[in-house]
Design an enzyme around this catalytic site. Structure first.
Site, PDB file in Angstrom:
ATOM      1  N   ALA A   1      -5.829   4.182   7.687  1.00  0.00           N
ATOM      2  CA  ALA A   1      -5.783   2.948   6.889  1.00  0.00           C
ATOM      3  C   ALA A   1      -6.024   3.082   5.390  1.00  0.00           C
ATOM      4  O   ALA A   1      -5.674   2.180   4.636  1.00  0.00           O
ATOM      5  CB  ALA A   1      -6.762   1.939   7.461  1.00  0.00           C
TER       6      ALA A   1
ATOM      7  N   PRO B   1      -5.767   3.899   1.408  1.00  0.00           N
ATOM      8  CA  PRO B   1      -6.793   3.066   0.771  1.00  0.00           C
ATOM      9  C   PRO B   1      -6.784   1.592   1.191  1.00  0.00           C
ATOM     10  O   PRO B   1      -7.612   0.829   0.710  1.00  0.00           O
ATOM     11  CB  PRO B   1      -6.455   3.201  -0.718  1.00  0.00           C
ATOM     12  N   GLY B   2      -5.848   1.188   2.046  1.00  0.00           N
ATOM     13  CA  GLY B   2      -5.958  -0.171   2.568  1.00  0.00           C
ATOM     14  C   GLY B   2      -4.794  -1.094   2.262  1.00  0.00           C
ATOM     15  O   GLY B   2      -4.885  -2.292   2.515  1.00  0.00           O
ATOM     16  N   GLY B   3      -3.693  -0.557   1.733  1.00  0.00           N
ATOM     17  CA  GLY B   3      -2.543  -1.416   1.416  1.00  0.00           C
ATOM     18  C   GLY B   3      -2.096  -2.204   2.639  1.00  0.00           C
ATOM     19  O   GLY B   3      -1.945  -3.428   2.593  1.00  0.00           O
TER      20      GLY B   3
ATOM     21  N   CYS C   1       6.070   7.918   4.721  1.00  0.00           N
ATOM     22  CA  CYS C   1       6.758   7.779   3.434  1.00  0.00           C
ATOM     23  C   CYS C   1       7.489   9.093   3.158  1.00  0.00           C
ATOM     24  O   CYS C   1       7.381   9.661   2.088  1.00  0.00           O
ATOM     25  CB  CYS C   1       5.777   7.415   2.329  1.00  0.00           C
TER      26      CYS C   1
HETATM   27  N1  SAM Z   1      -2.021   2.998   5.438  1.00  0.00           N
HETATM   28  C1  SAM Z   1      -2.528   3.403   4.150  1.00  0.00           C
HETATM   29  C2  SAM Z   1      -2.230   2.331   3.138  1.00  0.00           C
HETATM   30  O1  SAM Z   1      -1.299   1.547   3.328  1.00  0.00           O
HETATM   31  O2  SAM Z   1      -2.953   2.226   2.132  1.00  0.00           O
HETATM   32  C3  SAM Z   1      -1.991   4.760   3.751  1.00  0.00           C
HETATM   33  C4  SAM Z   1      -2.272   5.810   4.789  1.00  0.00           C
HETATM   34  S1  SAM Z   1      -1.795   7.428   4.358  1.00  0.00           S
HETATM   35  C5  SAM Z   1      -0.103   7.379   4.487  1.00  0.00           C
HETATM   36  C6  SAM Z   1      -2.286   8.346   5.753  1.00  0.00           C
HETATM   37  C7  SAM Z   1      -3.781   8.446   5.988  1.00  0.00           C
HETATM   38  O3  SAM Z   1      -4.010   9.240   7.153  1.00  0.00           O
HETATM   39  C8  SAM Z   1      -4.547   9.126   4.859  1.00  0.00           C
HETATM   40  O4  SAM Z   1      -5.516   8.251   4.351  1.00  0.00           O
HETATM   41  C9  SAM Z   1      -5.178  10.336   5.500  1.00  0.00           C
HETATM   42  O5  SAM Z   1      -6.479  10.613   5.042  1.00  0.00           O
HETATM   43  C10 SAM Z   1      -5.191   9.983   6.985  1.00  0.00           C
HETATM   44  N2  SAM Z   1      -5.219  11.168   7.866  1.00  0.00           N
HETATM   45  C11 SAM Z   1      -5.111  12.469   7.509  1.00  0.00           C
HETATM   46  N3  SAM Z   1      -5.214  13.264   8.590  1.00  0.00           N
HETATM   47  C12 SAM Z   1      -5.398  12.464   9.645  1.00  0.00           C
HETATM   48  C13 SAM Z   1      -5.594  12.703  11.028  1.00  0.00           C
HETATM   49  N4  SAM Z   1      -5.590  13.930  11.536  1.00  0.00           N
HETATM   50  N5  SAM Z   1      -5.768  11.639  11.820  1.00  0.00           N
HETATM   51  C14 SAM Z   1      -5.752  10.395  11.319  1.00  0.00           C
HETATM   52  N6  SAM Z   1      -5.573  10.111  10.008  1.00  0.00           N
HETATM   53  C15 SAM Z   1      -5.395  11.131   9.194  1.00  0.00           C
END
Ligand code: SAM
Length: 467
Positions: free
Chosen positions: A115, A117-119, A236
């Site tokens: 989640a 940074p929370g967008g 993305c």
């Molecule tokens: N949904 C967020 C938003 O809209 O602001 C962006 C999420 S970003 C694409 C993916 C997230 O997955 C990152 O914050 C990352 O730290 C986390 N992540 C990394 N490795 C992971 C894992 N093994 N299991 C779950 N989450 C993980």
């Protein structure tokens, strides 16, 4: 290493040329254009009319996101009092499509598994209108803290923020959620234009590693969806391995899921079954967002449905107001909210939950929340109050959930006063006494405490900012 003309990693450019054929030139040309900037209105803090009235810079609607707008970077909306007041959230336009595809409804139980940074969590919360339970999880602790701050800034009361590995979440919440979002960590190819550094970490091996990790995360996410529930997967990135490939491999192992059409089908491009071996049935109903075809960066979204049905009596959930095992504490808190903060019955009617004490911190935990034992929790619900030697102080998070109509003890600040408040300065005031909720243009900034013509500043030190 890089493609000379575009500064794209060479192997990436070569693969995209092979996949896109004649379309490649226009794809690559989009990297020469300026990226699109987006922000999303926060429907929890005011109507569209109120928002239109107070926003001091021009905005243009984004066609696929109910509350989304393009803005011009020169106006820097991230450095504005209204941003700190949670009137909007800065979010890349394509990223706004994901929560639209998820279609959250008020009263549901929803998990955003990756989640920070929370967008997407804050967008989901807006669509839930404060009803039901949102669990926002982020495995990396520092990122989870930023997520929690954003949840508070946006005035979300019904959100629990956790910081756990997916397998620990699935052990705690089997078959629990109506909807689960996996916005997966990915190779980020769709963000090369937004963030030049993203390209530096890219490699074909990184793509493979990402696909493996995505499979693991989806596996755990699937365990938490109730029969008949929805699982949305997004990235993305452009690589077929991480998109159609990940989804198809998941569906091969999970006959209980199938691909569903999405509400945005006509606006974006179809998933490409021809780019992978053994595509899943319906892969053309997954969505590709291309920067050369729309005004946004690259994204991929798939919406899956779990077969079966959960009995209606298990999905019809009623609210019960403030509850706690400790009746005396509940009374004390209600009295403090009503008398010292001037909070009206309308706010109390809209914010139900269990009052729970964690040390000297008092939270309002969403009714739907089961035991959180064994789960690392950053925010067990709305932080209401801090208990200090026989008295209470309101938590900053509580202010974020207030609208002007919710409290009889409020003060409207001018832009100058609001900026001074955000810097941590005391303000001059009139006859007010005691706790006062401070607003700018109808949006809540935080609490002050008035006495003798001075409004003492209670904006948290860690959030103070000068523009
Ligand atoms: N949904 C967020 C938003 O809209 O602001 C962006 C999420 S970003 C694409 C993916 C997230 O997955 C990152 O914050 C990352 O730290 C986390 N992540 C990394 N490795 C992971 C894992 N093994 N299991 C779950 N989450 C993980």
């Amino acid at each position: 290493m890089n493609d000379d003309k575009t500064a794209l990693p060479k192997a990436f450019a070569k693969r995209m040329r092979r996949l896109l054929g004649g379309e490649y030139d226009s794809f690559v040309a989009s990297y020469e254009e300026e990226r699109q900037y987006g922000l999303r209105r926060n429907p929890l803090k005011g109507s569209e009319e109120e928002f239109d009235r107070v926003i001091p810079f021009p905005l243009e609607k984004i066609s696929w996101a109910r509350e989304g707008y393009y803005y011009d970077a020169e106006f820097r909306p991230g450095r504005h009092v209204l941003h700190e007041a949670g009137a909007y959230y800065i979010q890349e336009p394509s990223a706004m499509a994901v929560a639209e595809v998820l279609e959250p409804k008020p009263g549901e139980r929803i998990l955003d598994l990756c989640a920070a940074p929370g967008g997407k969590s804050t967008q989901i919360a807006g669509k839930m209108q404060g009803r039901g339970l949102l669990v926002a999880n982020e495995v990396i602790g520092d990122r989870a803290r930023v997520l929690s701050q954003n949840v508070e800034r946006m005035g979300i009361a019904n959100c629990v923020v956790c910081s756990e590995k997916p397998e620990r979440m699935s052990a705690r919440f089997p078959l629990f959620f109506d909807r689960v979002l996996v916005d997966a960590p990915c190779s980020g190819e769709g963000m090369f234009r937004k963030d030049e550094a993203a390209g530096e970490e890219w490699s074909p091996e990184a793509v493979e590693r990402c696909a493996e990790r995505q499979a693991m995360i989806l596996e755990e996410a699937a365990k938490m969806v109730r029969p008949g529930g929805v699982l949305v997967y997004s990235t993305c990135t452009f690589s077929p391995e991480e998109n159609e490939g990940t989804v198809s491999a998941f569906l091969r192992a999970h006959e209980e899921y199938y691909i569903e059409e999405t509400v945005l089908e006509n606006l974006f491009s179809p998933g490409r079954g021809d780019w992978i071996d053994a595509p899943a049935a319906g892969i053309e109903h997954t969505l590709r967002l291309w920067p050369h075809l729309i005004r946004g960066e690259g994204h991929y979204v798939a919406r899956l449905r779990k077969r079966g049905q959960t009995p209606v009596e298990m999905t019809e959930r009623e609210t019960q107001g403030l509850t706690t095992e400790n009746g005396k504490l509940c009374k004390l808190i209600e009295n403090f909210l009503r008398e010292e903060l001037g909070i009206r019955a309308s706010w109390l009617a809209e914010h139900s939950g269990r009052i729970v004490r964690f040390g000297d911190q008092i939270h309002l935990v969403p009714e739907e929340m089961p035991s959180l034992e064994g789960v690392k929790v950053l925010r067990p619900g709305l932080h209401l109050l801090t208990e200090k030697k026989n008295r209470f102080e309101p938590a900053h998070a509580l202010a974020g959930t207030l609208c002007g109509k919710d409290t009889a003890k409020s003060k409207a600040l001018t832009e100058e006063e609001a900026a001074a408040y955000l810097r941590g300065e005391s303000l001059r005031c009139g006859e007010e006494r005691g706790w006062t909720a401070l607003f700018y243009e109808g949006y809540p900034l935080g609490f002050g405490k008035a006495s003798g013509g001075q409004m003492k500043n209670h904006y948290p030190k860690g959030l103070r900012i000068s523009f």
